[in-house]
Design a protein around this motif. Structure first.
Motif, short mmCIF file in Angstrom:
data_model
loop_
_atom_site.label_atom_id
_atom_site.label_comp_id
_atom_site.label_asym_id
_atom_site.label_seq_id
_atom_site.Cartn_x
_atom_site.Cartn_y
_atom_site.Cartn_z
N ASN A 347 0.80 -1.22 0.00
CA ASN A 347 0.00 0.00 0.00
C ASN A 347 0.83 1.27 0.00
N THR A 348 2.00 1.22 0.65
CA THR A 348 2.76 2.45 0.81
C THR A 348 4.12 2.34 0.15
N PHE A 349 4.37 3.24 -0.78
CA PHE A 349 5.68 3.31 -1.43
C PHE A 349 5.92 4.74 -1.89
N GLY A 350 7.15 5.01 -2.28
CA GLY A 350 7.43 6.39 -2.66
C GLY A 350 8.79 6.57 -3.28
N ALA A 351 9.20 7.82 -3.37
CA ALA A 351 10.51 8.14 -3.95
C ALA A 351 10.99 9.47 -3.39
N TYR A 352 12.31 9.57 -3.30
CA TYR A 352 12.93 10.86 -2.94
C TYR A 352 13.82 11.28 -4.10
N TRP A 353 13.97 12.59 -4.27
CA TRP A 353 14.91 13.11 -5.26
C TRP A 353 16.04 13.81 -4.51
N ILE A 354 17.25 13.42 -4.85
CA ILE A 354 18.43 14.00 -4.19
C ILE A 354 19.24 14.77 -5.22
N HIS A 355 19.43 16.06 -4.94
CA HIS A 355 20.17 16.91 -5.87
C HIS A 355 21.28 17.62 -5.09
N LYS A 356 22.50 17.47 -5.61
CA LYS A 356 23.68 18.08 -4.94
C LYS A 356 23.71 17.73 -3.46
N GLY A 357 23.41 16.46 -3.16
CA GLY A 357 23.53 15.98 -1.78
C GLY A 357 22.39 16.38 -0.86
N GLN A 358 21.35 16.99 -1.40
CA GLN A 358 20.22 17.39 -0.53
C GLN A 358 18.90 16.81 -1.04
N LEU A 359 18.01 16.56 -0.11
CA LEU A 359 16.67 16.10 -0.49
C LEU A 359 15.91 17.29 -1.09
N VAL A 360 15.43 17.15 -2.33
CA VAL A 360 14.71 18.27 -2.96
C VAL A 360 13.28 17.92 -3.37
N GLY A 361 12.97 16.61 -3.40
CA GLY A 361 11.61 16.24 -3.81
C GLY A 361 11.19 14.94 -3.15
N SER A 362 9.88 14.81 -2.88
CA SER A 362 9.37 13.60 -2.23
C SER A 362 8.01 13.22 -2.82
N PHE A 363 7.86 11.93 -3.06
CA PHE A 363 6.60 11.38 -3.56
C PHE A 363 6.18 10.27 -2.62
N LEU A 364 4.89 10.22 -2.26
CA LEU A 364 4.44 9.14 -1.39
C LEU A 364 3.06 8.68 -1.82
N GLU A 365 2.93 7.37 -1.99
CA GLU A 365 1.64 6.75 -2.31
C GLU A 365 1.11 6.06 -1.06
N GLY A 366 -0.17 6.30 -0.77
CA GLY A 366 -0.81 5.58 0.32
C GLY A 366 -0.36 5.99 1.70
N GLY A 367 0.09 7.23 1.87
CA GLY A 367 0.57 7.69 3.17
C GLY A 367 -0.55 8.11 4.11
N THR A 368 -0.18 8.26 5.39
CA THR A 368 -1.13 8.83 6.35
C THR A 368 -0.96 10.34 6.35
N LYS A 369 -1.87 11.04 7.03
CA LYS A 369 -1.78 12.50 7.10
C LYS A 369 -0.42 12.92 7.68
N GLU A 370 -0.04 12.21 8.74
CA GLU A 370 1.23 12.53 9.42
C GLU A 370 2.43 12.30 8.47
N GLN A 371 2.37 11.22 7.70
CA GLN A 371 3.47 10.93 6.77
C GLN A 371 3.55 11.97 5.65
N TYR A 372 2.38 12.37 5.14
CA TYR A 372 2.40 13.40 4.09
C TYR A 372 2.96 14.71 4.64
N GLU A 373 2.55 15.06 5.85
CA GLU A 373 3.07 16.30 6.44
C GLU A 373 4.58 16.20 6.62
N ALA A 374 5.04 14.99 7.00
CA ALA A 374 6.48 14.81 7.22
C ALA A 374 7.27 14.94 5.93
N ILE A 375 6.77 14.36 4.82
CA ILE A 375 7.55 14.49 3.57
C ILE A 375 7.54 15.93 3.08
#
Ligand code: FAD
Length: 402
Positions: A347-375
């Protein structure tokens, strides 16, 4: 013939609705504000059109998705505008603008003058087209079109390369939804796999059509795809033509500063048509999403009403989609290296984008409210990421720990 308003919004879509809501919150007198829209109905939320509007059971219909329903505030049905003294000039296209004289000319020949102009003209589909039994097709240019436009033309004249509205005879205009229902059990081809194409495909399946998704169709080479119905969703173009040569443009849209103010200080631009500085990515972007339309609208009105108290728009790009039972959110930028995480069969999977050593983008499928707020929060903070394998292992826990 002419009328004068303090505030004029040209365009009557999502951004216009939220701008009107913000004006009312901050105080606007009877007759000070008007909205001029080509559409015959008051501003409403577009996402319903590729989701709830096409459902076979209990489909969404106006007035249930007028503006502000998307943010769970009071819904802005036509009565709301009347009660707050806002003039809705509907079914009326603005055909020219003179920013030096601060006037607009409508297709009905009326001149409307303003002190402040908010441009909320959105964008037009390059082509979203629906073909049924190869005897006619529907073309979605904007939401108004989704509600009712169908252009019919004989199959013999049909050519994917040369369809332009001016070239075809409009013989009949049934609703898209009726044509979709008349194709039940048939084959549909969806061209374009963006979120609208995806959502439309899901709705067609729910309506019992067999759907094939492709990225291009070329009927000239002799290949024919079996289809009773074709949907094309291949992107949009911002509606800037009223202001070409009068305002500075960038990224195909009207360039504005962090207060959504254009190169003419009396003219603001919001929503899909505006190219604004996105601080978190450090460049000017034009975004085509509902959250950006809502928030840029509110920010422009705040800047107009309280210029001293209003800072720069600091927006974290966000968009979402829903396809069948899947529901996901995306924040930030899809630049750099991508790290997938989670269980793709679960149910829950996702992806992060790392650019120049920093997290710049986040995708989340099937997250909870708390998880979406966290990403969202993690993406805004752009934490350093050194170990991509560890990031993959931690998955959403990484965002929760930032
Ligand atoms: P619009 O809402 O397009 O409004 C523009 C308005 O300007 C229209 O009323 C138009 O008629 C009017 N106009 C243009 N030119 C003139 C003129 N010369 N004179 C008078 N009026 C004029 N975003 C998401 O983030 N998530 C989603 O799930 C999602 N789903 C979508 C589904 C569909 C079917 C569509 C169409 C869009 C979806 N979007 C989604 C995108 C989102 O709705 C848009 O980003 C948003 O509507 C942009 O708001 P806007 O006010 O800038 O433009």
């Amino acid at each position: 013939m002419g009328r004068a308003f303090v505030y004029v919004i040209v365009g009557g879509g999502v951004a216009a609705g939220y701008a009107a809501h913000e004006f009312v919150k901050r105080g606007v007198s009877q007759g000070e504000l008007c909205i001029i829209s080509e559409e015959p109905v008051a501003p409403y939320e577009r996402p319903a059109l590729s989701k709830g509007y096409l459902l076979p059971e209990a489909p969404a219909r106006l007035p249930s998705f007028h503006c502000c329903v998307g943010t769970h505030e009071e819904r802005l049905a036509p009565k709301w505008y009347k009660e707050h003294g806002i003039e809705l000039i509907l079914g009326t296209r603005v055909k020219s603008a003179d920013v030096r004289r601060k006037t607009l000319l409508t297709a009905t020949g009326e001149t409307i003058s303003y002190k402040y102009l908010i441009v909320a003209t959105g964008a037009r589909y390059m082509l979203l087209l629906l073909l049924c039994n190869f005897s006619h097709f529907l073309m979605y240019e904007n939401v108004q079109v989704i509600l009712e436009l169908v252009v019919w033309l004989p199959w013999t004249k049909f050519n994917f390369d040369c369809i332009r509205p001016g070239q075809v005879d409009i013989i009949k205009r049934p609703k898209l939804v009726n044509v979709m229902q008349s194709c039940t059990g048939g084959n549909a081809v969806v061209i374009g796999g963006g979120y609208i194409g995806m959502e439309c495909a899901a709705s067609l399946v729910i309506n019992k059509l067999n759907v094939t998704m492709v990225t291009a169709v070329n009927l000239r080479d002799g290949n024919k795809l079996p289809a009773d119905m074709v949907v094309i969703g291949i992107g949009i173009r911002p509606n800037t033509s009223l202001f070409e040569g009068q305002l500075t443009m960038e990224k195909g849209g009207i360039k504005v500063n962090g207060k959504m103010q254009s190169s003419n200080s009396s003219v603001y631009a919001i929503g899909d048509v505006a190219a604004f500085p996105v601080k978190v990515v450090g460049e000017t972007r034009r975004l085509e999403h509902v959250d950006s339309a809502r928030k840029s609208a509110r920010h422009a009105v705040a800047a107009i009403k309280e210029p001293e108290k209003t800072g720069e728009f600091d927006y974290l790009p966000f968009f979402y989609s829903r396809v069948f039972t899947l529901s996901w959110q995306f924040y930030g930028d899809n630049a750099g290296e991508v790290v997938h995480f989670g269980d793709f069969s679960g149910n829950t999977f996702g992806a992060y984008w790392i650019h120049k050593g920093q997290l710049v983008g986040s995708f989340l499928e099937g997250g909870t409210k708390e998880q979406y707020e966290a990403i969202a929060q993690a993406t805004r903070l752009k934490p350093k990421v050194e170990d991509l394998t560890e990031l993959e292992r931690l998955g959403v826990e990484f965002a929760l720990s930032v």
